[in-house]
Motif scaffolding. Structure first.
Motif, mmCIF file in Angstrom:
data_model
loop_
_atom_site.group_PDB
_atom_site.id
_atom_site.type_symbol
_atom_site.label_atom_id
_atom_site.label_comp_id
_atom_site.label_asym_id
_atom_site.label_seq_id
_atom_site.Cartn_x
_atom_site.Cartn_y
_atom_site.Cartn_z
ATOM 1 N N VAL A 166 -4.656 0.321 -3.383
ATOM 2 C CA VAL A 166 -3.368 -0.069 -3.161
ATOM 3 C C VAL A 166 -2.357 1.030 -2.525
ATOM 4 N N LEU A 167 -3.461 2.359 -2.439
ATOM 5 C CA LEU A 167 -2.958 3.514 -2.379
ATOM 6 C C LEU A 167 -3.305 3.439 -0.255
ATOM 7 N N GLU A 168 -2.682 4.201 0.214
ATOM 8 C CA GLU A 168 -2.593 4.260 1.953
ATOM 9 C C GLU A 168 -4.170 4.969 2.210
ATOM 10 N N VAL A 169 -4.766 5.294 1.582
ATOM 11 C CA VAL A 169 -6.698 5.753 2.084
ATOM 12 C C VAL A 169 -7.249 4.967 2.585
ATOM 13 N N ASP A 170 -8.603 5.873 2.885
ATOM 14 C CA ASP A 170 -9.243 5.621 4.024
ATOM 15 C C ASP A 170 -10.973 5.479 3.122
ATOM 16 N N PRO A 171 -11.050 5.066 2.043
ATOM 17 C CA PRO A 171 -12.116 4.524 1.607
ATOM 18 C C PRO A 171 -13.823 4.551 2.351
ATOM 19 N N ALA A 216 8.892 0.528 -4.221
ATOM 20 C CA ALA A 216 9.034 -0.957 -4.463
ATOM 21 C C ALA A 216 8.211 -1.774 -4.845
ATOM 22 N N GLU A 217 8.077 -1.940 -3.534
ATOM 23 C CA GLU A 217 7.060 -3.382 -2.565
ATOM 24 C C GLU A 217 5.668 -3.184 -3.540
ATOM 25 N N VAL A 218 5.310 -1.999 -4.074
ATOM 26 C CA VAL A 218 3.868 -1.698 -4.391
ATOM 27 C C VAL A 218 3.819 -2.519 -5.426
ATOM 28 N N LEU A 219 5.058 -1.752 -6.695
ATOM 29 C CA LEU A 219 5.358 -2.686 -7.797
ATOM 30 C C LEU A 219 5.599 -3.687 -7.575
ATOM 31 N N TRP A 220 6.251 -4.202 -6.557
ATOM 32 C CA TRP A 220 6.100 -6.253 -6.504
ATOM 33 C C TRP A 220 5.120 -6.094 -6.699
ATOM 34 N N ARG A 221 3.804 -5.468 -6.030
ATOM 35 C CA ARG A 221 2.181 -6.722 -5.446
ATOM 36 C C ARG A 221 1.778 -5.917 -7.335
ATOM 37 N N THR A 222 1.593 -5.085 -7.817
ATOM 38 C CA THR A 222 0.603 -4.391 -8.553
ATOM 39 C C THR A 222 1.243 -4.978 -10.109
ATOM 40 N N ALA A 254 7.251 7.797 -9.734
ATOM 41 C CA ALA A 254 5.883 7.975 -8.524
ATOM 42 C C ALA A 254 4.546 8.590 -8.499
ATOM 43 N N LEU A 255 4.491 9.764 -9.264
ATOM 44 C CA LEU A 255 3.103 10.447 -9.653
ATOM 45 C C LEU A 255 2.365 9.527 -10.188
ATOM 46 N N CYS A 256 2.772 8.999 -11.785
ATOM 47 C CA CYS A 256 2.485 8.251 -12.841
ATOM 48 C C CYS A 256 1.737 7.320 -12.029
ATOM 49 N N LEU A 257 2.204 6.642 -11.095
ATOM 50 C CA LEU A 257 1.407 5.857 -10.556
ATOM 51 C C LEU A 257 0.518 5.360 -9.253
ATOM 52 N N VAL A 258 1.132 6.933 -8.762
ATOM 53 C CA VAL A 258 -0.077 7.138 -8.300
ATOM 54 C C VAL A 258 -1.956 7.191 -9.029
ATOM 55 N N LEU A 259 -1.676 8.242 -10.259
ATOM 56 C CA LEU A 259 -2.966 8.604 -10.717
ATOM 57 C C LEU A 259 -3.230 6.350 -11.301
ATOM 58 N N LEU A 260 -2.653 6.078 -11.714
ATOM 59 C CA LEU A 260 -2.653 4.922 -12.478
ATOM 60 C C LEU A 260 -3.832 2.916 -11.415
ATOM 61 N N THR A 261 -3.140 3.942 -10.042
ATOM 62 C CA THR A 261 -3.721 2.565 -9.505
ATOM 63 C C THR A 261 -5.141 2.799 -8.869
ATOM 64 N N GLY A 262 -5.429 2.381 -7.554
ATOM 65 C CA GLY A 262 -6.535 2.759 -7.256
ATOM 66 C C GLY A 262 -6.904 3.059 -5.367
ATOM 67 N N PRO A 263 -7.990 2.707 -4.611
ATOM 68 C CA PRO A 263 -7.673 3.595 -3.691
ATOM 69 C C PRO A 263 -7.378 1.447 -2.356
ATOM 70 N N ARG A 316 0.523 -0.797 0.207
ATOM 71 C CA ARG A 316 -0.049 -0.526 -0.023
ATOM 72 C C ARG A 316 0.813 1.202 0.245
ATOM 73 N N LEU A 317 1.226 2.314 -0.618
ATOM 74 C CA LEU A 317 1.436 3.023 -1.172
ATOM 75 C C LEU A 317 1.511 4.286 0.220
ATOM 76 N N LEU A 318 2.873 5.000 0.527
ATOM 77 C CA LEU A 318 2.929 5.814 1.003
ATOM 78 C C LEU A 318 2.575 7.445 0.951
ATOM 79 N N GLY A 319 2.629 8.255 1.414
ATOM 80 C CA GLY A 319 2.497 9.268 1.327
ATOM 81 C C GLY A 319 3.343 9.915 0.493
ATOM 82 N N ASP A 320 4.696 9.289 1.252
ATOM 83 C CA ASP A 320 5.823 9.608 0.344
ATOM 84 C C ASP A 320 6.601 8.777 -0.591
ATOM 85 N N CYS A 321 6.232 7.883 -1.107
ATOM 86 C CA CYS A 321 6.035 6.923 -2.244
ATOM 87 C C CYS A 321 7.433 6.326 -1.823
#
Length: 400
Positions: free
Chosen positions: A326-331, A247-253, A315-324, A238-243
Motif C-alpha cells: 500500500v505504501l509507495e516503496v520499492d520492496p 482518501a484514495e488509500v482509505l477507499w482501497r484499504t 496519517a502516521l497511524c495509517l502508515v504504521l498499520l498498512t504494508g509495502p 498507494r500512499l505517497l510520502g506527504d499522505c
C-alpha cells in the motif's frame, strides 16, 4: 454522480501480523536484514557521526541539529540500494557537502556516508565517498563483513565515467578486478557481476544482497495536512510520502482488510476529539473521493475540518498499520516478504501532536515494531515524553 470502484485487493501485499491472533508464545522471527547503524562521516552539518538504530529509533534535537539531514542520508542510501543513480538519490548534492569543507587543488568537494546492515550474513558495513563538485560521482566505496574487504572501488582516471573495482573471490584468484559505473552503488551491481561458484563468491553475494535488502524497503513520510483536506482522484491507492492521497488509500484499504481497518479506526478514535466509529472515503464527484470520520450518529466530519495534529496523527497511524503493498516503496520483489523489513522514516514525528496523540502513536509504533516486520526512525524535537517506553532507542543530536 459516478462512484469510483474500489481497486481489487493487492494479493502481493504482506499480511499484517498485528491483526492476526497468534499463540501465547509467538514463533521466532526470521533473521531479517535491517540497518543497525547510520554513519555520516562528512555530510551536511554532520562530522564523524554514527547513529545506532534499533527497531524504533527517535532522533531528538532542536531545530538545526541535523535530524532531517540524517533522514535524507538514510533515504538516499535506500534509493542507491534500489538501483537509483546518484543524481536521483542526491538531487541537490551541494547541500550534502559540509559547509566548511574546502575544495582540493582540483576544486573537488564531496561527502561521505555509510551504514551497517545486520542479518544472516552477520554485520555488513557499507561506506561510500561521493564527489559533489565539479561533477557528481562515486569516488570510493567499501563493503566489509567481519574484517575482510569484500568490495572496494576507487576513482583512478577522472576522465572516465567508471571506478576501478576489486571484489573478494578467494581461491586461486583471490581478487577479481573490473570497472563499475561511477554514478551507481557498486554493492547493488555485484549480483550481476559475481557468479557465486566459490565459497568466496557466495560470501560476497550474501553480504551484498543483505545490504541491498536491508536498504531497499524504505518509506519516507512527512504528512502535510493541507494536502490531505481536499478530494483526490480515485487511483491505485498507494500512499505517497506527504499522505496527500490518504482518501484514495482509505477507499482501497477499508475494502481489503477489515481487521487492519478496525485497528486504524481504534487508533484514530484514541487520538482524535469526539466519537469515531469509522474512517473512510466517500465519493466526491466523478472519479474523486474525500476522506471523512463517521461519528456514529448520522454525522460525518470531513477531514478538512480536522486540525493539523489530528490529520498528522491519523496519517502516521495509517502508515504504521498498512504494508509495502500500500505504501509507495520499492520492496525487493525477489525476496519473500517474511524476510524483509519495512523501515519508515518519519520527519517531524511529534510535530503538531498533543501529549495524548504522542503517547498513543508511540505505543502503536512500539507494538508494530516489536513484531519485526517494520522499523521506525522518527525525528522529534524532544524525546522526554518517550522515556520508559520499552524498545525505544533515543539518539540525542546537538545543534553545536
Amino acid at each position: 454522480m459516478t462512484s469510483p470502484s474500489a481497486p481489487a485487493p493487492d494479493t502481493a501485499s504482506a499480511p499484517d501480523p498485528a491483526t492476526v491472533p497468534g499463540p501465547a508464545t509467538p514463533p521466532a522471527q526470521p533473521d531479517r536484514p535491517r540497518i543497525t547503524e547510520l554513519r555520516l562521516s562528512a555530510f551536511a552539518g554532520h562530522r564523524r557521526a554514527a547513529f545506532p538504530l534499533g527497531r524504533l529509533t527517535l532522533l531528538a534535537g532542536p531545530s538545526g541539529s541535523g535530524k532531517s539531514s540524517a533522514l535524507r542520508a538514510y533515504e538516499a542510501l535506500a534509493r542507491l540500494g534500489g538501483g537509483a543513480t546518484l543524481g536521483e538519490a542526491f538531487p541537490d548534492p551541494a547541500l550534502c557537502v559540509p559547509e566548511r569543507a574546502r575544495p582540493d587543488a582540483q576544486h573537488r568537494r564531496g561527502f561521505r556516508i555509510g551504514c551497517t546492515a545486520d542479518g544472516p550474513a552477520g554485520p555488513v558495513r557499507l561506506d561510500i565517498a561521493v564527489q559533489a563538485e565539479p561533477e557528481l560521482r562515486v569516488v570510493g566505496e567499501r563493503l566489509t563483513s567481519d574484517g575482510p574487504v569484500l568490495l572496494e572501488t576507487a576513482l583512478r582516471d577522472p576522465g572516465k565515467r567508471t571506478v576501478q573495482a576489486a571484489w573478494h573471490t578467494a581461491g586461486p584468484t583471490p581478487v577479481t578486478r573490473g570497472p563499475l559505473p561511477d554514478d551507481r552503488l557498486g554493492t547493488a551491481l555485484l549480483p550481476l557481476r559475481v557468479a557465486g561458484r566459490t565459497p568466496g563468491q557466495r560470501r560476497v553475494l550474501a553480504a551484498a544482497e543483505q545490504m541491498v535488502v536491508a536498504l531497499r524497503s524504505v518509506f519516507a513520510c512527512d504528512p502535510e495536512p493541507a494536502r490531505m483536506r481536499g478530494p483526490v482522484p480515485a487511483g491505485p491507492g498507494r500512499l505517497l510520502g506527504d499522505c496527500g492521497n490518504v482518501a484514495e488509500v482509505l477507499w482501497r484499504t477499508r475494502a481489503e482488510c477489515g481487521r487492519r481497518h478496525a485497528r486504524l479506526v481504534a487508533a484514530v478514535r484514541a487520538g482524535c476529539a469526539g466519537p469515531v466509529t469509522d474512517v473512510l472515503a466517500r465519493t466526491d464527484g466523478p472519479g474523486a473521493v474525500r476522506a471523512a470520520l463517521d461519528r456514529g450518529d448520522g454525522v460525518w466530519t470531513d477531514l478538512a475540518r480536522l486540525g493539523d495534529g489530528e490529520l498528522r496523527y491519523a496519517a502516521l497511524c495509517l502508515v504504521l498499520l498498512t504494508g509495502p503493498g500500500v505504501l509507495e516503496v520499492d520492496p525487493a520483489g525477489e525476496v519473500p516478504a517474511a524476510f524483509q523489513t519495512l523501515t519508515v522514516l518519519a520527519d517531524g514525528l511529534d510535530r503538531a501532536l498533543d501529549p495524548r496523540q504522542r503517547r498513543e502513536l508511540l505505543g502503536l509504533a512500539a507494538r508494530m515494531c516489536e513484531r519485526g516486520h517494520i522499523r521506525l526512525v522518527g525525528a522529534v524535537s524532544d524525546a522526554s515524553w518517550a522515556a520508559g517506553t520499552e524498545g525505544v532507542t533515543v539518539v540525542h543530536l546537538d545543534r553545536d
